[in-house]
Design a protein around this motif. Sequence first.
Motif, mmCIF file in Angstrom:
data_model
loop_
_atom_site.group_PDB
_atom_site.id
_atom_site.type_symbol
_atom_site.label_atom_id
_atom_site.label_comp_id
_atom_site.label_asym_id
_atom_site.label_seq_id
_atom_site.Cartn_x
_atom_site.Cartn_y
_atom_site.Cartn_z
ATOM 1 N N LYS A 52 0.813 -1.216 0.000
ATOM 2 C CA LYS A 52 0.000 0.000 0.000
ATOM 3 C C LYS A 52 0.844 1.263 0.000
ATOM 4 C CE LYS A 52 -3.980 -2.043 2.279
ATOM 5 N NZ LYS A 52 -4.912 -1.946 3.410
ATOM 6 N N LYS A 53 2.155 1.118 -0.010
ATOM 7 C CA LYS A 53 3.046 2.280 0.033
ATOM 8 C C LYS A 53 3.428 2.718 -1.378
ATOM 9 C CE LYS A 53 5.216 0.798 4.314
ATOM 10 N NZ LYS A 53 6.477 0.303 4.869
ATOM 11 N N ILE A 54 3.540 4.024 -1.562
ATOM 12 C CA ILE A 54 4.086 4.591 -2.795
ATOM 13 C C ILE A 54 5.507 5.020 -2.465
ATOM 14 C CG2 ILE A 54 3.878 6.378 -4.555
ATOM 15 C CD1 ILE A 54 0.897 6.550 -3.865
ATOM 16 N N LEU A 55 6.451 4.552 -3.265
ATOM 17 C CA LEU A 55 7.864 4.831 -3.002
ATOM 18 C C LEU A 55 8.480 5.574 -4.170
ATOM 19 C CD1 LEU A 55 8.829 1.294 -1.638
ATOM 20 C CD2 LEU A 55 8.171 3.309 -0.308
ATOM 21 N N ASP A 56 9.443 6.455 -3.857
ATOM 22 C CA ASP A 56 10.142 7.169 -4.924
ATOM 23 C C ASP A 56 11.252 6.284 -5.482
ATOM 24 O OD1 ASP A 56 12.359 7.348 -3.202
ATOM 25 O OD2 ASP A 56 12.042 9.473 -2.778
ATOM 26 N N GLU A 57 12.061 6.841 -6.375
ATOM 27 C CA GLU A 57 13.104 6.057 -7.022
ATOM 28 C C GLU A 57 14.180 5.576 -6.051
ATOM 29 O OE1 GLU A 57 14.283 10.394 -7.387
ATOM 30 O OE2 GLU A 57 12.465 9.247 -7.593
ATOM 31 N N ASN A 59 13.354 4.432 -3.025
ATOM 32 C CA ASN A 59 12.588 3.608 -2.084
ATOM 33 C C ASN A 59 12.189 4.350 -0.811
ATOM 34 O OD1 ASN A 59 12.316 1.280 -3.659
ATOM 35 N ND2 ASN A 59 14.361 0.572 -3.077
ATOM 36 N N HIS A 60 12.124 5.651 -0.862
ATOM 37 C CA HIS A 60 11.611 6.445 0.256
ATOM 38 C C HIS A 60 10.116 6.652 0.055
ATOM 39 C CE1 HIS A 60 15.920 7.953 0.185
ATOM 40 N NE2 HIS A 60 15.795 7.329 1.348
ATOM 41 N N PRO A 61 9.345 6.695 1.157
ATOM 42 C CA PRO A 61 7.897 6.927 1.008
ATOM 43 C C PRO A 61 7.616 8.241 0.273
ATOM 44 C CG PRO A 61 8.430 6.296 3.253
ATOM 45 C CD PRO A 61 9.744 6.528 2.547
ATOM 46 N N LEU A 62 6.668 8.178 -0.631
ATOM 47 C CA LEU A 62 6.255 9.362 -1.385
ATOM 48 C C LEU A 62 4.822 9.688 -0.985
ATOM 49 C CD1 LEU A 62 6.692 11.465 -3.662
ATOM 50 C CD2 LEU A 62 5.774 9.759 -5.234
ATOM 51 N N TYR A 63 4.613 10.882 -0.516
ATOM 52 C CA TYR A 63 3.283 11.330 -0.128
ATOM 53 C C TYR A 63 2.793 12.322 -1.172
ATOM 54 C CZ TYR A 63 4.636 9.119 4.182
ATOM 55 O OH TYR A 63 5.059 8.195 5.109
ATOM 56 N N LEU A 64 1.592 12.095 -1.644
ATOM 57 C CA LEU A 64 1.029 12.965 -2.667
ATOM 58 C C LEU A 64 0.201 14.057 -2.009
ATOM 59 C CD1 LEU A 64 -0.060 10.298 -5.299
ATOM 60 C CD2 LEU A 64 2.026 11.677 -5.261
ATOM 61 N N TYR A 65 0.545 15.295 -2.299
ATOM 62 C CA TYR A 65 -0.188 16.462 -1.825
ATOM 63 C C TYR A 65 -0.804 17.107 -3.051
ATOM 64 C CZ TYR A 65 2.560 15.526 2.305
ATOM 65 O OH TYR A 65 3.132 14.907 3.385
ATOM 66 N N GLY A 66 -2.091 16.862 -3.224
ATOM 67 C CA GLY A 66 -2.734 17.234 -4.465
ATOM 68 C C GLY A 66 -3.651 18.435 -4.376
ATOM 69 N N ILE A 67 -3.911 18.976 -5.528
ATOM 70 C CA ILE A 67 -4.822 20.098 -5.677
ATOM 71 C C ILE A 67 -5.636 19.863 -6.950
ATOM 72 C CG2 ILE A 67 -3.172 21.522 -6.960
ATOM 73 C CD1 ILE A 67 -4.359 23.945 -5.376
ATOM 74 N N ASN A 68 -6.850 20.346 -6.945
ATOM 75 C CA ASN A 68 -7.710 20.224 -8.116
ATOM 76 C C ASN A 68 -7.671 21.531 -8.895
ATOM 77 O OD1 ASN A 68 -9.676 19.730 -10.010
ATOM 78 N ND2 ASN A 68 -11.361 19.658 -8.562
ATOM 79 N N LEU A 69 -7.386 21.448 -10.166
ATOM 80 C CA LEU A 69 -7.372 22.621 -11.036
ATOM 81 C C LEU A 69 -8.714 22.713 -11.766
ATOM 82 C CD1 LEU A 69 -3.757 22.251 -12.441
ATOM 83 C CD2 LEU A 69 -4.539 23.691 -10.563
ATOM 84 N N GLY A 70 -9.776 22.633 -10.998
ATOM 85 C CA GLY A 70 -11.124 22.662 -11.555
ATOM 86 C C GLY A 70 -11.399 23.951 -12.315
ATOM 87 N N ASN A 71 -12.260 23.816 -13.305
ATOM 88 C CA ASN A 71 -12.736 24.937 -14.104
ATOM 89 C C ASN A 71 -11.722 25.421 -15.134
ATOM 90 O OD1 ASN A 71 -15.293 26.126 -14.256
ATOM 91 N ND2 ASN A 71 -14.449 28.074 -13.621
ATOM 92 N N TRP A 72 -10.622 24.727 -15.286
ATOM 93 C CA TRP A 72 -9.613 25.147 -16.247
ATOM 94 C C TRP A 72 -9.919 24.568 -17.629
ATOM 95 C CZ3 TRP A 72 -4.097 22.737 -16.412
ATOM 96 C CH2 TRP A 72 -3.351 23.312 -17.442
ATOM 97 N N LEU A 73 -9.883 23.256 -17.752
ATOM 98 C CA LEU A 73 -10.092 22.620 -19.041
ATOM 99 C C LEU A 73 -11.535 22.190 -19.262
ATOM 100 C CD1 LEU A 73 -6.853 20.444 -19.145
ATOM 101 C CD2 LEU A 73 -7.257 22.691 -20.165
ATOM 102 N N LEU A 74 -12.319 22.221 -18.218
ATOM 103 C CA LEU A 74 -13.747 21.898 -18.298
ATOM 104 C C LEU A 74 -14.477 22.856 -17.374
ATOM 105 C CD1 LEU A 74 -15.966 19.920 -19.325
ATOM 106 C CD2 LEU A 74 -15.608 18.670 -17.193
ATOM 107 N N TRP A 75 -15.224 23.763 -17.970
ATOM 108 C CA TRP A 75 -15.961 24.732 -17.157
ATOM 109 C C TRP A 75 -17.064 24.032 -16.386
ATOM 110 C CZ3 TRP A 75 -16.442 28.324 -21.936
ATOM 111 C CH2 TRP A 75 -15.238 29.009 -22.114
ATOM 112 N N GLU A 76 -17.142 24.359 -15.108
ATOM 113 C CA GLU A 76 -18.140 23.768 -14.235
ATOM 114 C C GLU A 76 -19.023 24.888 -13.702
ATOM 115 O OE1 GLU A 76 -15.979 20.325 -12.027
ATOM 116 O OE2 GLU A 76 -14.481 21.857 -12.519
ATOM 117 N N GLY A 77 -20.327 24.731 -13.897
ATOM 118 C CA GLY A 77 -21.280 25.790 -13.579
ATOM 119 C C GLY A 77 -21.140 26.367 -12.190
ATOM 120 N N TYR A 78 -20.949 25.519 -11.196
ATOM 121 C CA TYR A 78 -20.873 26.027 -9.824
ATOM 122 C C TYR A 78 -19.599 26.825 -9.553
ATOM 123 C CZ TYR A 78 -17.783 22.094 -8.809
ATOM 124 O OH TYR A 78 -16.746 21.205 -8.800
#
Length: 146
Positions: A52-57, A59-78
């Motif tokens: 269940k671990k994601i490892l970098d090249e 073999n250290h744990p890699l944690y994903l810190y994500g963001i949503n770029l909503g409304n950029w390539l697909l306009w969303e009414g809200y």
Amino acid sequence: MRQKKMVKPIIPVKKSIIFSFASALLGVLLSTSALASTSTPSFPHFVHTDGKKILDENNHPLYLYGINLGNWLLWEGYLMMGDYKYRTHTQFLNSLTTVFGSADKSAEFEHQWRLNYVNEQTLKELKQLGFNSASCAISLQYVLEK
């Protein structure tokens, strides 16, 4: 069940452009070069998994810190000025055609939006803020070719 009518993209985008963009986006945000799904990397310098671990090249744990770029390539009414009248990208684009009086002008607006809403500087700033992954909604009509 009612079948949806496929809308022809206003700005044709080839699959290779989308995949090139996706590759560039990941390259800017991630310090590693690619993602692999095997527990043992097939290539050096690849992200991989171990259970269940994601490892970098290294073999250290890699944690994903994500963001949503909503409304950029697909306009969303809200997200469009908080106006819930426009539920889909197409509805908003059609209203722009009415306002601008021309499908060409609304297509140019859409093109400029995509170029300027998120750009390379935006991605660099997101990385500086600690994000190392991003998601962005995109309409399938811009990926598929008829």
